[in-house]
Design an enzyme around this catalytic site. Structure first.
Site, PDB file in Angstrom:
ATOM      1  N   SER A 164     -10.539   7.590  -2.446  1.00 13.85           N
ATOM      2  CA  SER A 164     -11.701   8.461  -2.211  1.00 13.85           C
ATOM      3  C   SER A 164     -12.997   7.989  -2.864  1.00 13.85           C
ATOM      4  O   SER A 164     -13.804   8.803  -3.313  1.00 13.85           O
ATOM      5  CB  SER A 164     -11.383   9.892  -2.643  1.00 13.85           C
ATOM      6  OG  SER A 164     -10.404  10.442  -1.787  1.00 13.85           O
ATOM      7  N   GLU A 204      -4.200   2.588  -7.149  1.00  9.99           N
ATOM      8  CA  GLU A 204      -4.527   3.674  -6.213  1.00  9.99           C
ATOM      9  C   GLU A 204      -3.633   4.876  -6.508  1.00  9.99           C
ATOM     10  O   GLU A 204      -2.484   4.925  -6.044  1.00  9.99           O
ATOM     11  CB  GLU A 204      -4.310   3.218  -4.762  1.00  9.99           C
ATOM     12  CG  GLU A 204      -5.232   2.102  -4.321  1.00  9.99           C
ATOM     13  CD  GLU A 204      -5.458   2.119  -2.812  1.00  9.99           C
ATOM     14  OE1 GLU A 204      -6.623   2.187  -2.403  1.00  9.99           O
ATOM     15  OE2 GLU A 204      -4.486   2.084  -2.040  1.00  9.99           O
ATOM     16  N   HIS A 231       0.852  -1.200   0.000  1.00  8.51           N
ATOM     17  CA  HIS A 231       0.000   0.000   0.000  1.00  8.51           C
ATOM     18  C   HIS A 231       0.889   1.252   0.000  1.00  8.51           C
ATOM     19  O   HIS A 231       1.958   1.260   0.614  1.00  8.51           O
ATOM     20  CB  HIS A 231      -0.913  -0.009   1.228  1.00  8.51           C
ATOM     21  CG  HIS A 231      -1.990   1.021   1.148  1.00  8.51           C
ATOM     22  ND1 HIS A 231      -1.753   2.346   1.434  1.00  8.51           N
ATOM     23  CD2 HIS A 231      -3.283   0.940   0.781  1.00  8.51           C
ATOM     24  CE1 HIS A 231      -2.874   3.032   1.245  1.00  8.51           C
ATOM     25  NE2 HIS A 231      -3.823   2.203   0.853  1.00  8.51           N
TER      26      HIS A 231
HETATM   27  P1  13P Z   1      -9.741   6.395   0.899  1.00  6.65           P
HETATM   28  O1  13P Z   1     -10.934   5.655   0.333  1.00  6.65           O
HETATM   29  O2  13P Z   1      -9.954   6.846   2.301  1.00  6.65           O
HETATM   30  O3  13P Z   1      -9.255   7.459  -0.030  1.00  6.65           O
HETATM   31  O4  13P Z   1      -8.555   5.307   1.006  1.00  6.65           O
HETATM   32  C1  13P Z   1      -8.238   4.566  -0.109  1.00  6.65           C
HETATM   33  C2  13P Z   1      -7.216   3.573   0.246  1.00  6.65           C
HETATM   34  O5  13P Z   1      -6.072   3.902   0.486  1.00  6.65           O
HETATM   35  C3  13P Z   1      -7.637   2.171   0.313  1.00  6.65           C
HETATM   36  O6  13P Z   1      -6.551   1.323   0.429  1.00  6.65           O
END
Ligand code: 13P
Length: 255
Positions: free
Chosen positions: A216, A169, A96
């Site tokens: 998000s 992401e 991550h």
């Molecule tokens: P958010 O949905 O809070 O932006 O986080 C996304 C995330 O990092 C999931 O691993």
């Protein structure tokens, strides 16, 4: 393999142990009528067993937030893939961006972790990739995605029906409250798919890989993503921390 979308709730380090169990219990009760989607919850390490116990008898799966690449040994603080399986995990998030940022994880480590996870049965790696704001601003996203996939996954043997999830992401969208435009995600997912096709061949990519989006996602924007080509699900942070909000999100997706 791809009929149902998968939604993985990444609770990061945002809840105490008591809050984690409390939210899991609420989800167990509220989500009884949910179908047509696969849901996995990723709580902090020390809640895994208890969350797993609460989820027993439901279709909701357990996901870990990290893993180490060795199986057993003198690696203080680490947890191995086989231990996660013992704890009841079916998924594990790897690399991550928060770990890349705060724990200095790099793609050599991510590669080792992915390889180790593929080495045990019944554990699916969720390998995170994504460009930062500077890379996006300077039009380097496509190369960054290509490069991260190469570093993370090159040379891995994908056997039988072993599943791998690639989570796209974009770092700048995480926790920002604003997801990227669905069309931009669609484009990025296409780049990811083409790169994976190059690396593993279309057949394996179609059968063994899923590509999901994270950053998000909320009840307002989720619908715009869920029907995109090459999008097999979502990695959700903030919007999964409240039972009503998370339920609404799932309903938006399954409608
Ligand atoms: P958010 O949905 O809070 O932006 O986080 C996304 C995330 O990092 C999931 O691993």
């Amino acid at each position: 393999m791809k009929e149902e979308k998968i939604i993985i709730a990444n609770w990061k380090m945002k809840l105490s142990l008591a809050e984690t169990i409390n939210l899991t219990k609420k989800i167990k009760t509220k989500f009884k009528d949910v179908s047509g989607v696969e849901i996995a919850i990723a709580p902090n390490f020390i809640s895994l067993l208890e969350v797993g116990a609460v989820l027993k008898g439901t279709n909701i799966k357990l996901c870990a937030q990290d893993v180490f690449w060795e199986d057993l040994g003198a690696y203080t603080g680490e947890v191995s893939p086989s231990m996660l399986v013992e704890a009841g995990c079916q998924y594990v998030i790897i690399g991550h961006s928060e770990r890349r940022k705060f724990m200095m994880e790099n793609y050599e480590m991510i590669h080792r972790e992915a390889k180790a996870v593929l080495g045990v049965e019944n554990l699916t790696p969720v390998v995170c990739i994504g460009e930062n704001w500077d890379e996006r601003k300077t039009d380097r996203r496509d190369f960054v995605l290509y490069d991260q996939l190469q570093q993370a996954l090159s040379g891995l043997d994908i056997m039988g029906n072993q599943e791998i999830i690639v989570a796209y992401e974009p770092i700048w969208a995480i926790g920002s409250g604003t997801a990227i435009e669905p069309t931009e995600a669609e484009y990025a997912h296409k780049i990811i798919k083409l790169t994976l096709n190059d690396m593993f061949g279309m057949k394996i990519v179609n059968n063994n890989f899923k590509i999901i989006y994270g950053g998000s996602i909320n009840t307002k924007n989720a619908k715009g993503f869920i029907d995109l080509d090459n999008l097999d699900g979502m990695l959700v942070g903030g919007a999964s921390l409240d039972v009503d909000e998370f339920y609404k999100l799932i309903k938006v997706i399954t409608k």
